[in-house]
Design a protein around this motif. Structure first.
Motif, PDB file in Angstrom:
ATOM      1  N   GLY A   1       0.903  -1.051  -0.053  1.00  0.00           N
ATOM      2  CA  GLY A   1       0.107  -0.025  -0.088  1.00  0.00           C
ATOM      3  C   GLY A   1       0.996   1.366   0.097  1.00  0.00           C
ATOM      4  N   GLY A   2       1.918   1.330   0.773  1.00  0.00           N
ATOM      5  CA  GLY A   2       2.598   2.437   0.826  1.00  0.00           C
ATOM      6  C   GLY A   2       3.509   2.669  -0.509  1.00  0.00           C
ATOM      7  N   ALA A   3       3.944   1.616  -1.063  1.00  0.00           N
ATOM      8  CA  ALA A   3       4.815   1.796  -2.516  1.00  0.00           C
ATOM      9  C   ALA A   3       3.734   2.079  -3.521  1.00  0.00           C
ATOM     10  CB  ALA A   3       5.324   0.379  -2.917  1.00  0.00           C
TER      11      ALA A   3
ATOM     12  N   ARG B   1      14.221   6.480 -10.310  1.00  0.00           N
ATOM     13  CA  ARG B   1      14.516   7.499  -9.437  1.00  0.00           C
ATOM     14  C   ARG B   1      16.038   7.291  -8.709  1.00  0.00           C
ATOM     15  NH1 ARG B   1      11.873  11.855 -10.943  1.00  0.00           N
ATOM     16  NH2 ARG B   1       9.446  11.717 -10.733  1.00  0.00           N
ATOM     17  N   ILE B   2      16.199   6.227  -8.514  1.00  0.00           N
ATOM     18  CA  ILE B   2      17.507   5.776  -7.969  1.00  0.00           C
ATOM     19  C   ILE B   2      18.695   6.073  -9.101  1.00  0.00           C
ATOM     20  CG2 ILE B   2      19.064   3.928  -7.357  1.00  0.00           C
ATOM     21  CD1 ILE B   2      16.302   2.566  -5.876  1.00  0.00           C
ATOM     22  N   LEU B   3      18.365   5.787 -10.250  1.00  0.00           N
ATOM     23  CA  LEU B   3      19.407   6.055 -11.446  1.00  0.00           C
ATOM     24  C   LEU B   3      19.387   7.705 -11.536  1.00  0.00           C
ATOM     25  CD1 LEU B   3      18.611   3.292 -13.600  1.00  0.00           C
ATOM     26  CD2 LEU B   3      20.784   3.626 -12.638  1.00  0.00           C
ATOM     27  N   GLN B   4      18.292   8.202 -11.476  1.00  0.00           N
ATOM     28  CA  GLN B   4      18.386   9.621 -11.575  1.00  0.00           C
ATOM     29  C   GLN B   4      19.459  10.341 -10.598  1.00  0.00           C
ATOM     30  OE1 GLN B   4      14.533  11.890 -11.063  1.00  0.00           O
ATOM     31  NE2 GLN B   4      14.904  12.846 -12.660  1.00  0.00           N
ATOM     32  N   GLU B   5      19.147   9.895  -9.281  1.00  0.00           N
ATOM     33  CA  GLU B   5      19.822  10.734  -8.315  1.00  0.00           C
ATOM     34  C   GLU B   5      21.212  10.215  -8.384  1.00  0.00           C
ATOM     35  OE1 GLU B   5      20.378  12.957  -5.223  1.00  0.00           O
ATOM     36  OE2 GLU B   5      18.796  12.943  -6.077  1.00  0.00           O
ATOM     37  N   ALA B   6      21.697   8.821  -8.368  1.00  0.00           N
ATOM     38  CA  ALA B   6      22.811   8.447  -8.745  1.00  0.00           C
ATOM     39  C   ALA B   6      23.515   9.060  -9.689  1.00  0.00           C
ATOM     40  CB  ALA B   6      22.996   7.007  -8.746  1.00  0.00           C
ATOM     41  N   LEU B   7      23.158   9.307 -10.666  1.00  0.00           N
ATOM     42  CA  LEU B   7      23.846  10.160 -11.844  1.00  0.00           C
ATOM     43  C   LEU B   7      23.977  11.489 -11.725  1.00  0.00           C
ATOM     44  CD1 LEU B   7      22.284   8.326 -15.132  1.00  0.00           C
ATOM     45  CD2 LEU B   7      24.478   7.944 -14.035  1.00  0.00           C
ATOM     46  N   THR B   8      23.022  11.868 -11.208  1.00  0.00           N
ATOM     47  CA  THR B   8      23.032  13.531 -10.632  1.00  0.00           C
ATOM     48  C   THR B   8      24.301  13.671  -9.584  1.00  0.00           C
ATOM     49  OG1 THR B   8      20.667  14.063 -11.277  1.00  0.00           O
ATOM     50  CG2 THR B   8      22.083  15.423  -9.665  1.00  0.00           C
TER      51      THR B   8
ATOM     52  N   GLY C   1      21.065  20.955   1.145  1.00  0.00           N
ATOM     53  CA  GLY C   1      20.368  19.896   0.828  1.00  0.00           C
ATOM     54  C   GLY C   1      21.004  18.708   0.705  1.00  0.00           C
ATOM     55  N   GLY C   2      22.368  18.532   0.825  1.00  0.00           N
ATOM     56  CA  GLY C   2      23.158  17.407   0.867  1.00  0.00           C
ATOM     57  C   GLY C   2      22.610  16.140   1.648  1.00  0.00           C
ATOM     58  N   GLY C   3      22.782  14.942   1.216  1.00  0.00           N
ATOM     59  CA  GLY C   3      22.328  13.876   2.019  1.00  0.00           C
ATOM     60  C   GLY C   3      20.838  13.622   1.673  1.00  0.00           C
ATOM     61  N   HIS C   4      19.753  14.475   1.454  1.00  0.00           N
ATOM     62  CA  HIS C   4      18.366  14.133   1.290  1.00  0.00           C
ATOM     63  C   HIS C   4      18.277  13.233   0.030  1.00  0.00           C
ATOM     64  CE1 HIS C   4      17.523  16.941   4.405  1.00  0.00           C
ATOM     65  NE2 HIS C   4      17.957  17.773   3.823  1.00  0.00           N
ATOM     66  N   GLY C   5      19.190  13.192  -0.865  1.00  0.00           N
ATOM     67  CA  GLY C   5      18.887  12.435  -2.080  1.00  0.00           C
ATOM     68  C   GLY C   5      19.273  10.844  -1.609  1.00  0.00           C
ATOM     69  N   LEU C   6      20.213  10.653  -0.896  1.00  0.00           N
ATOM     70  CA  LEU C   6      20.273   9.145  -0.412  1.00  0.00           C
ATOM     71  C   LEU C   6      19.342   8.850   0.439  1.00  0.00           C
ATOM     72  CD1 LEU C   6      24.330   9.119   0.145  1.00  0.00           C
ATOM     73  CD2 LEU C   6      23.016   7.960  -1.771  1.00  0.00           C
ATOM     74  N   ILE C   7      18.880   9.488   1.287  1.00  0.00           N
ATOM     75  CA  ILE C   7      17.728   9.109   2.471  1.00  0.00           C
ATOM     76  C   ILE C   7      16.653   8.933   1.618  1.00  0.00           C
ATOM     77  CG2 ILE C   7      16.300  10.312   4.119  1.00  0.00           C
ATOM     78  CD1 ILE C   7      18.718  11.615   5.272  1.00  0.00           C
TER      79      ILE C   7
ATOM     80  N   GLU D   1      14.557   5.488   1.384  1.00  0.00           N
ATOM     81  CA  GLU D   1      13.083   5.201   1.844  1.00  0.00           C
ATOM     82  C   GLU D   1      12.187   4.705   0.786  1.00  0.00           C
ATOM     83  OE1 GLU D   1      12.160   9.297   3.077  1.00  0.00           O
ATOM     84  OE2 GLU D   1      13.250   8.923   5.108  1.00  0.00           O
ATOM     85  N   ARG D   2      12.672   5.026  -0.492  1.00  0.00           N
ATOM     86  CA  ARG D   2      11.704   4.644  -1.524  1.00  0.00           C
ATOM     87  C   ARG D   2      11.930   3.010  -1.719  1.00  0.00           C
ATOM     88  NH1 ARG D   2       9.654   7.151  -6.127  1.00  0.00           N
ATOM     89  NH2 ARG D   2      10.631   9.271  -5.414  1.00  0.00           N
ATOM     90  N   VAL D   3      13.109   2.596  -1.688  1.00  0.00           N
ATOM     91  CA  VAL D   3      13.529   1.091  -1.971  1.00  0.00           C
ATOM     92  C   VAL D   3      12.926   0.356  -0.580  1.00  0.00           C
ATOM     93  CG1 VAL D   3      15.446  -0.575  -2.049  1.00  0.00           C
ATOM     94  CG2 VAL D   3      15.505   1.632  -3.274  1.00  0.00           C
ATOM     95  N   THR D   4      13.008   0.795   0.588  1.00  0.00           N
ATOM     96  CA  THR D   4      12.680   0.196   1.897  1.00  0.00           C
ATOM     97  C   THR D   4      11.328   0.045   1.634  1.00  0.00           C
ATOM     98  OG1 THR D   4      14.401   1.097   3.078  1.00  0.00           O
ATOM     99  CG2 THR D   4      12.592   0.453   4.507  1.00  0.00           C
ATOM    100  N   LEU D   5      10.388   1.040   1.276  1.00  0.00           N
ATOM    101  CA  LEU D   5       9.159   0.730   1.006  1.00  0.00           C
ATOM    102  C   LEU D   5       8.531  -0.629   0.391  1.00  0.00           C
ATOM    103  CD1 LEU D   5       7.321   4.425   0.852  1.00  0.00           C
ATOM    104  CD2 LEU D   5       6.780   2.780   2.481  1.00  0.00           C
ATOM    105  N   LEU D   6       9.339  -0.771  -0.718  1.00  0.00           N
ATOM    106  CA  LEU D   6       9.240  -1.828  -1.322  1.00  0.00           C
ATOM    107  C   LEU D   6       9.935  -3.162  -1.049  1.00  0.00           C
ATOM    108  CD1 LEU D   6      10.068  -0.241  -4.889  1.00  0.00           C
ATOM    109  CD2 LEU D   6       7.767  -0.884  -4.039  1.00  0.00           C
ATOM    110  N   GLY D   7      10.169  -3.194   0.340  1.00  0.00           N
ATOM    111  CA  GLY D   7      11.064  -4.305   0.822  1.00  0.00           C
ATOM    112  C   GLY D   7      12.309  -4.552   0.361  1.00  0.00           C
ATOM    113  N   GLY D   8      13.064  -3.588   0.001  1.00  0.00           N
ATOM    114  CA  GLY D   8      14.419  -3.841  -0.601  1.00  0.00           C
ATOM    115  C   GLY D   8      15.322  -3.050   0.351  1.00  0.00           C
ATOM    116  N   SER D   9      16.536  -3.110  -0.324  1.00  0.00           N
ATOM    117  CA  SER D   9      17.567  -2.240   0.241  1.00  0.00           C
ATOM    118  C   SER D   9      18.735  -1.400  -0.663  1.00  0.00           C
ATOM    119  CB  SER D   9      18.383  -3.271   1.103  1.00  0.00           C
ATOM    120  OG  SER D   9      19.133  -4.015   0.113  1.00  0.00           O
TER     121      SER D   9
END
Length: 200
Positions: free
Chosen positions: A36-38, A106-113, A155-161, A165-173
């Protein structure tokens, strides 16, 4: 405020789904809440755009959140800005669907940025590893210790956080860190393959 609302709605939807059937084990209850959260995270951008009661929804079409189908456009954007990107894939590439697909993008977008802003050498490598359980995404780029240990950007650090959080909601890591002159982001996103689809 938006984050607390997502949590409350996730719990409400998970509880509603459970109450409509017979009692289930705790692990299953947790799965309902995660799912539901995802779904809510994936729909949040369009929900926020519709939040203005004075906005006429017929004025413009609400765009779906981007997924891996838009990866080519994302890569082209960074390559045009001077970043050389290598993409490798192991396993049978397949659609992930829904929140998993959006989280991967979103992970790829943030990592490449991050690689473009803080990396050295103007290059990055993406590794997709597809399995029956989902996909592992690893993004690496050269980065000196000075860039890692220096003063954080606003704003540094918020991207990794946000990615975690996005992956954790899906049950990942998700893991991220610097080692031997390389910054590495590794995400494991659950997305079970349909019956009959086998990784190579």
């Amino acid at each position: 405020m938006a984050a607390r609302t997502v949590v409350r709605l996730a719990l409400t939807r998970g509880t509603r789904a459970i109450s409509e059937g017979r009692p289930r084990p705790t692990a299953t209850i947790t799965t309902y809440v995660h799912q539901g959260g995802a779904r809510l995270v994936g729909s949040l951008p369009s929900t926020l755009r519709r939040g203005d009661s004075t906005h006429d929804p017929t004025d413009e079409e609400v765009e779906a959140p981007p997924g891996l189908a838009s990866l080519g456009t994302l890569l082209a954007h960074h390559e045009a800005a001077g970043l050389t990107i290598t993409v490798d894939t192991a396993g049978a590439r397949r659609p992930l669907g829904g929140p998993a697909d959006q989280a991967a993008y979103r992970i790829l977008q943030e990592a490449l940025t991050n690689a473009a802003r803080h990396g050295t050498g103007h290059r990055a490598r993406i590794q997709f590893t597809y399995t029956k359980a989902g996909v592992d995404i690893t993004v690496t780029n050269p980065r000196s210790a000075r860039h890692v240990n220096g003063s954080p950007r606003p704003g540094g650090g918020h991207g990794l956080i946000g990615m975690r959080e996005r992956v954790t909601l899906l049950g990942g890591s998700l893991e991220a860190g610097h080692r031997d002159g390389t910054f590495r982001v590794h995400a494991r996103i659950p997305a079970p393959a349909p019956d009959g689809v086998q990784p190579t």
